[in-house]
Design an enzyme around this catalytic site. Structure first.
Site, PDB file in Angstrom:
ATOM      1  N   GLU A  17      22.815  19.459 -47.467  1.00  0.00           N
ATOM      2  CA  GLU A  17      21.377  18.993 -47.187  1.00  0.00           C
ATOM      3  C   GLU A  17      20.512  18.954 -48.519  1.00  0.00           C
ATOM      4  O   GLU A  17      20.846  19.558 -49.432  1.00  0.00           O
ATOM      5  CB  GLU A  17      20.783  19.620 -46.141  1.00  0.00           C
ATOM      6  N   ARG A 100      15.008  27.693 -37.798  1.00  0.00           N
ATOM      7  CA  ARG A 100      15.261  27.753 -39.423  1.00  0.00           C
ATOM      8  C   ARG A 100      14.430  26.563 -39.914  1.00  0.00           C
ATOM      9  O   ARG A 100      14.064  25.691 -39.308  1.00  0.00           O
ATOM     10  CB  ARG A 100      16.604  27.750 -39.483  1.00  0.00           C
ATOM     11  N   ASN A 102      14.452  23.108 -42.213  1.00  0.00           N
ATOM     12  CA  ASN A 102      15.439  22.009 -42.366  1.00  0.00           C
ATOM     13  C   ASN A 102      15.378  21.091 -43.389  1.00  0.00           C
ATOM     14  O   ASN A 102      16.229  20.574 -43.814  1.00  0.00           O
ATOM     15  CB  ASN A 102      15.466  21.351 -40.759  1.00  0.00           C
ATOM     16  N   GLU A 121      19.483  23.924 -31.627  1.00  0.00           N
ATOM     17  CA  GLU A 121      19.200  22.456 -31.107  1.00  0.00           C
ATOM     18  C   GLU A 121      18.948  22.053 -29.862  1.00  0.00           C
ATOM     19  O   GLU A 121      19.540  21.143 -29.268  1.00  0.00           O
ATOM     20  CB  GLU A 121      20.674  21.671 -31.981  1.00  0.00           C
ATOM     21  N   ASN A 148      13.100  16.413 -39.493  1.00  0.00           N
ATOM     22  CA  ASN A 148      13.641  15.996 -40.586  1.00  0.00           C
ATOM     23  C   ASN A 148      12.764  14.901 -41.624  1.00  0.00           C
ATOM     24  O   ASN A 148      11.514  14.801 -40.778  1.00  0.00           O
ATOM     25  CB  ASN A 148      14.916  15.143 -40.352  1.00  0.00           C
ATOM     26  N   ASP A 198      18.669  11.480 -40.178  1.00  0.00           N
ATOM     27  CA  ASP A 198      18.577  12.698 -40.694  1.00  0.00           C
ATOM     28  C   ASP A 198      17.368  12.687 -41.652  1.00  0.00           C
ATOM     29  O   ASP A 198      16.627  12.394 -41.490  1.00  0.00           O
ATOM     30  CB  ASP A 198      20.011  12.951 -40.903  1.00  0.00           C
TER      31      ASP A 198
END
Length: 293
Positions: A17, A100, A102, A121, A148, A198
């Site tokens: 990521e 967390r 992201n 999630e 995101n 995403d």
């Protein structure tokens, strides 16, 4: 317009990521959230380096004047690539231990925007924050399961926030105080588009590039929401791209092995690798975090 990306570096990331082009080094940084690791890739030499992070690491951004800031599960950390040291600056969401970090972006004013998410999630506990002068402030955006992006328009006036679970992207106006107002839908995906949106970035014309987790592609959308380009991948889980290189037109994309079965991994041996392709519109270069603390 349809193109195809190709793998340039064997990473095998569980959850690659946050790729970001660091112009001062002519190099790409990215993370594997689940490893957890920070990576540096040098296109000139094809050298890949990595450093172990102190917890799940969602993103990394360069700090003006040197060094980096990273978003680790329990807070924001300064990172020194020369020594590999992580120094904690502050907590992020101590009241949400199941969350967390992201994804993140720096706007033209040098202000950081970052999001959190429910690590399982399941619950809408993810929030979008701004970070200025050592202070974390809730942006006022609606909470979601998985934040995101965010992607920042070139003029710094619009922020695009991705709601991955609900498969939508909303636009907000950025205020001078570092909050968000005037929410409006930018993109609501239907069944004709495979996968979940995403990571997101904007290019220098204000186009929005989205990675598609489970969609084996990235897509570029013009500022009016029309899809102008699709790039296909030999890997299902495409997370985010960065634009860089000498002319700003080299795209680098992170991918993930997370959630793939043994059979799928056998069919996708390049899943989790770093990929590249060329674009017509260059990225936005030189944006670094202004950090006084």
């Amino acid at each position: 317009m349809t193109g195809r990306a190709h793998s340039i570096c064997d990473v095998g990331a569980t959850l690659g990521e946050g790729p970001i082009w660091v112009a001062r080094e002519s190099a790409l940084y990215f993370v594997d959230i689940k490893a957890p690791r920070v990576y540096r890739y040098d296109p000139a030499t094809a050298k890949l380096e990595h450093w172990d992070a102190p917890g799940q690491v969602g993103w990394i951004v360069p700090i003006a004047g040197g060094g980096f800031l990273t978003g680790v599960q329990d807070g924001l950390y300064r990172f020194d690539s020369a020594s590999g040291a992580f120094e904690k600056l502050c907590d992020a969401e101590p009241e949400k231990p199941g969350n967390r970090m992201n994804d993140a972006a720096v706007d033209p004013a040098g202000r950081l925007w970052f999001g959190s998410m429910d690590d399982s999630e399941e619950s809408a506990t993810g929030h979008l924050y701004s970070f200025t002068n050592g202070v974390i402030r809730d942006s006022g955006a609606d909470p979601v399961i998985i934040t995101n992006g965010p992607a920042i328009a070139p003029d710094g006036k619009t922020l695009y926030a991705v709601d991955t679970a609900d498969r939508r992207v909303d636009a907000y106006t950025i205020t001078a105080e570092g909050t968000l107002t005037e929410k409006r839908p930018f993109l609501v995906l239907d069944d004709s588009v495979q996968g979940h949106p995403d990571g997101a970035i904007c290019d220098s014309e204000g186009g929005i590039w989205l990675g598609f987790f489970g969609g084996a592609a990235v897509r570029r959308y013009a500022s009016d929401g029309q899809c102008t380009q699709t790039v296909e991948f030999p890997a299902s889980n495409v997370t985010k791209i960065a634009l860089g290189g000498p002319d700003g037109r080299d795209a680098y994309a992170t991918t993930a092995r997370k959630g793939l079965s043994k059979e799928q991994l056998a069919e996708q041996p390049e899943a989790g690798n770093l990929f590249t392709f060329r674009v017509n519109v260059p990225g936005i270069s030189g944006t670094e975090l202004k950090l006084d603390k």
